[in-house]
Design an enzyme around this catalytic site. Structure first.
Site, mmCIF file in Angstrom:
data_model
loop_
_atom_site.group_PDB
_atom_site.id
_atom_site.type_symbol
_atom_site.label_atom_id
_atom_site.label_comp_id
_atom_site.label_asym_id
_atom_site.label_seq_id
_atom_site.Cartn_x
_atom_site.Cartn_y
_atom_site.Cartn_z
ATOM 1 N N ASP A 1 -2.684 -4.659 -3.985
ATOM 2 C CA ASP A 1 -3.579 -4.357 -2.869
ATOM 3 C C ASP A 1 -5.008 -4.567 -3.374
ATOM 4 O OD1 ASP A 1 -5.195 -3.135 -0.992
ATOM 5 O OD2 ASP A 1 -3.843 -1.430 -0.658
ATOM 6 N N HIS A 2 -5.661 -5.582 -2.843
ATOM 7 C CA HIS A 2 -6.971 -5.944 -3.381
ATOM 8 C C HIS A 2 -8.056 -4.927 -3.009
ATOM 9 C CE1 HIS A 2 -9.658 -8.367 -5.503
ATOM 10 N NE2 HIS A 2 -9.437 -9.553 -4.971
#
Ligand code: CAO
Length: 556
Positions: free
Chosen positions: A528-529
């Site tokens: 999850d950036h």
């Protein structure tokens, strides 16, 4: 087909009532008795039903208009023989008053209670249901008080609902609520005992204001007015007048009065929606159907359970008629398949995914693993690559704890986990399941091998307990036993990273002098950036690769 007027029927004594909700639109088909409008007097709200079956051609009133008996509120094209003779029409127009005739003028006012005997000090009395203007066995839809509440005369004790009207039963006494003698759903009629109350008397001049003692008529201003005014003031101070139906919601305010008509209450009950959490966008902040629908939709989106709805304003996929291309068979999705589909979609739409790839040199690891074969047979445990992956991931998560988090975007907080539980994706005949191995960092390879095999088997046998599928910080999805060179796994929210493992293969690897045949394991790390940046992603996947490449590092 003939057009007929829709008139306001006998209002049971009320002179003028306000239109608070219009429940149909031009072109709507209605059945006889279907609600057309909700009107409200100062004592009760009532739905005016259609005089017959047909199609609405015009609505001639708007919300806020005052209407009285005989006023035309709209026109409809009667279907079938609904046109009938004038006499028949009149009968149908009066359908409301002929079925249930709640008295909009005096509804909810309690009959004079026999004065309880007065003594000095506290006294226990029982509040009972007053005359309900002919209504009997009406169900209680809400209990408005709790044990210990202080109530005043005329405060609502319970709310009942017939199929046409919602009304509050007010308290005939001022005092403290004791035992509640009824429950929601219970049907009550005149004389039914509602609650025990303790009232205070002061030499006969106390706080008890039983109507018989103090008023020849029940009190003029009903509690509905009082509470509505209060609720309005509170809400006005919070926000400007609402213009659009709003799906926003707040935590329930204990004891807050809910303004909603019978149809809206019914709709909310059908959806299991808590009216106390819905802000009304109607007049006087009344909750209308649109509010309930918007609320339910927003809740489903949050849960990711709106079928065919992407939950992000992206239109759902439109299906063609497949049979035009050839024979098709349809079958129901299993619950697990539907849940998995929704989870995947929720994660895909909520999480900005990045996937990084790495090949881990597992030549030495595989030599070591194969050397354990005999020991494994003795122990009755098969040592596959999975326990090594678990151990490597746990070690890497401990070293890079920025991956061992969940994001709480609502509270703008990062939840840092002080434990390392890892989920393993298991392919089962019923679909994908993800049992969770707890405290992976504290377990040895044999323990992990035994536990992962046991949990995978339980998953296939549908024997997993809910607790065995919860609490993961990270997931490993291994397709290594199956095939493929690389894939981009979807993060298993609310975790922030997942490791995909593909099939190991012998590859020529340059060692600075020449190409060496090495067994390379393809890894794909999706993350999850929002939670972790690319540098961290690179660090984690390299670290996992290094740990698998040199197992001695797991000991450090
Ligand atoms: N490369 C090459 N071979 C591999 C390998 C890899 N990465 N991983 C496992 N293998 C081998 C094993 O060594 C074993 O070989 P042997 O029988 O010769 O020893 C064989 O493949 C089968 O292993 P396994 O699948 O029984 O055991 P495992 O511990 O590797 O995997 C489990 C267990 C539960 C992860 C696996 O059975 C499974 O269900 N995988 C599918 C997961 C999945 O569906 N992911 C997709 C999720 S997204 O849709």
């Amino acid at each position: 087909m003939s057009e007929q007027e829709i008139k306001v029927p006998d209002l049971g004594g009320a002179d003028e009532v306000e239109v608070i909700e219009i429940l149909v639109s031009k072109g709507d088909s209605v059945e006889e008795e279907d609600p057309i409008l909700t009107v409200e007097s100062d004592k009760a709200s009532v739905e005016l039903p259609s005089p017959g079956a047909g199609k609405i051609t015009k609505i001639t009133v708007k919300v806020g208009d005052k209407v009285k008996e005989g006023d035309v509120v709209g026109m409809m094209e009667a279907s079938g023989d609904a046109g009938g003779s004038d006499d028949e029409k009149d009968t149908k127009e009066a359908g409301f008053s002929k079925s249930v005739k709640p008295d909009l003028k005096s509804e909810g006012k309690a009959k004079k209670e026999p004065a309880p005997k007065k003594n000095t000090g506290f006294r226990l009395v029982t509040a009972k249901v007053p005359a309900l203007d002919g209504l009997e066995h009406v169900p209680i839809i809400e209990i408005n008080v709790n044990e210990g509440d202080e109530v005043g005369v005329d405060d609502p004790l319970v709310t009942v609902e017939s199929d046409k009207a919602t009304m509050e039963i007010p308290s005939p006494y001022a005092g403290a609520v004791g035992k509640i003698l009824v429950s929601e759903g219970e049907r009550i009629s005149e004389g039914h005992e509602l609650v025990e109350m303790t009232i205070v008397e002061d030499n006969g001049q106390g706080e008890e204001i039983g109507w018989e003692d103090t008023c020849s008529e029940p009190p003029e201003s009903s509690i509905s007015d009082k509470q509505e005014g209060k609720a309005e003031t509170e809400r006005n101070s919070e926000e400007p007048k609402p213009a659009q139906p709003s799906a926003t919601h707040e935590p329930p305010t204990p004891g807050a009065k809910i303004h909603a008509g019978p149809a809206v209450r019914k709709l909310a009950r059908e959806f299991g929606a808590d009216l106390a959490r819905i802000k009304g966008s109607g007049p006087k902040f009344r909750i209308i159907k649109d509010d309930v629908q918007a609320f339910v939709k927003s809740q489903l989106r949050q849960d990711g359970t709106v079928a065919g709805d992407s939950g992000s304003s992206i239109p759902g996929v439109k299906l063609p008629d497949f049979s035009q291309f050839g024979e098709v068979k349809r079958e129901a999705m299993s619950r697990m398949m539907f849940a998995t589909a929704n989870n995947m979609q929720r994660s895909w739409l909520n999480v900005p995914h990045v996937t990084q790839f790495e090949d881990a040199d597992i030549t030495d690891m595989e030599d070591f693993r194969k050397a354990q074969k005999a020991a494994g047979e003795k122990k009755g445990v098969k040592m596959t690559p999975l326990p090594f992956l678990l151990k490597a991931c746990a070690t890497a998560l401990a070293e890079l704890p920025q991956f061992n988090v969940s994001l709480d975007m609502e509270r703008k907080e990062v939840v840092r986990k002080q434990f390392i539980h890892i989920g393993i994706a298991v392919d089962t005949p019923n679909g994908l399941m993800v049992p969770v191995i707890r405290d992976v960092d504290k377990k040895g390879l044999w323990e992990l091998a035994a536990e992962s095999a046991e949990l995978a088997q339980k998953a296939r046998d549908k024997q997993l307990k809910p607790a065995e599928t919860q609490g993961a910080c990270f997931t490993i999805t291994s397709l290594g036993g199956i095939g493929g060179t690389a894939f981009t796994p979807i993060v298993n929210t609310p975790e922030v990273a997942i490791l995909g493992v593909s099939k190991a293969a012998m590859k020529p690897v340059w060692d600075g002098k020449g190409f060496q045949p090495r067994l390379m394991l393809p890894l794909s790390l999706s993350y999850d950036h929002r939670a972790v940046n690319g540098v961290d992603g690179g660090k984690l996947i390299s670290l996992i690769g290094d740990l698998l490449g040199d197992l001695r590092r797991l000991l450090l």
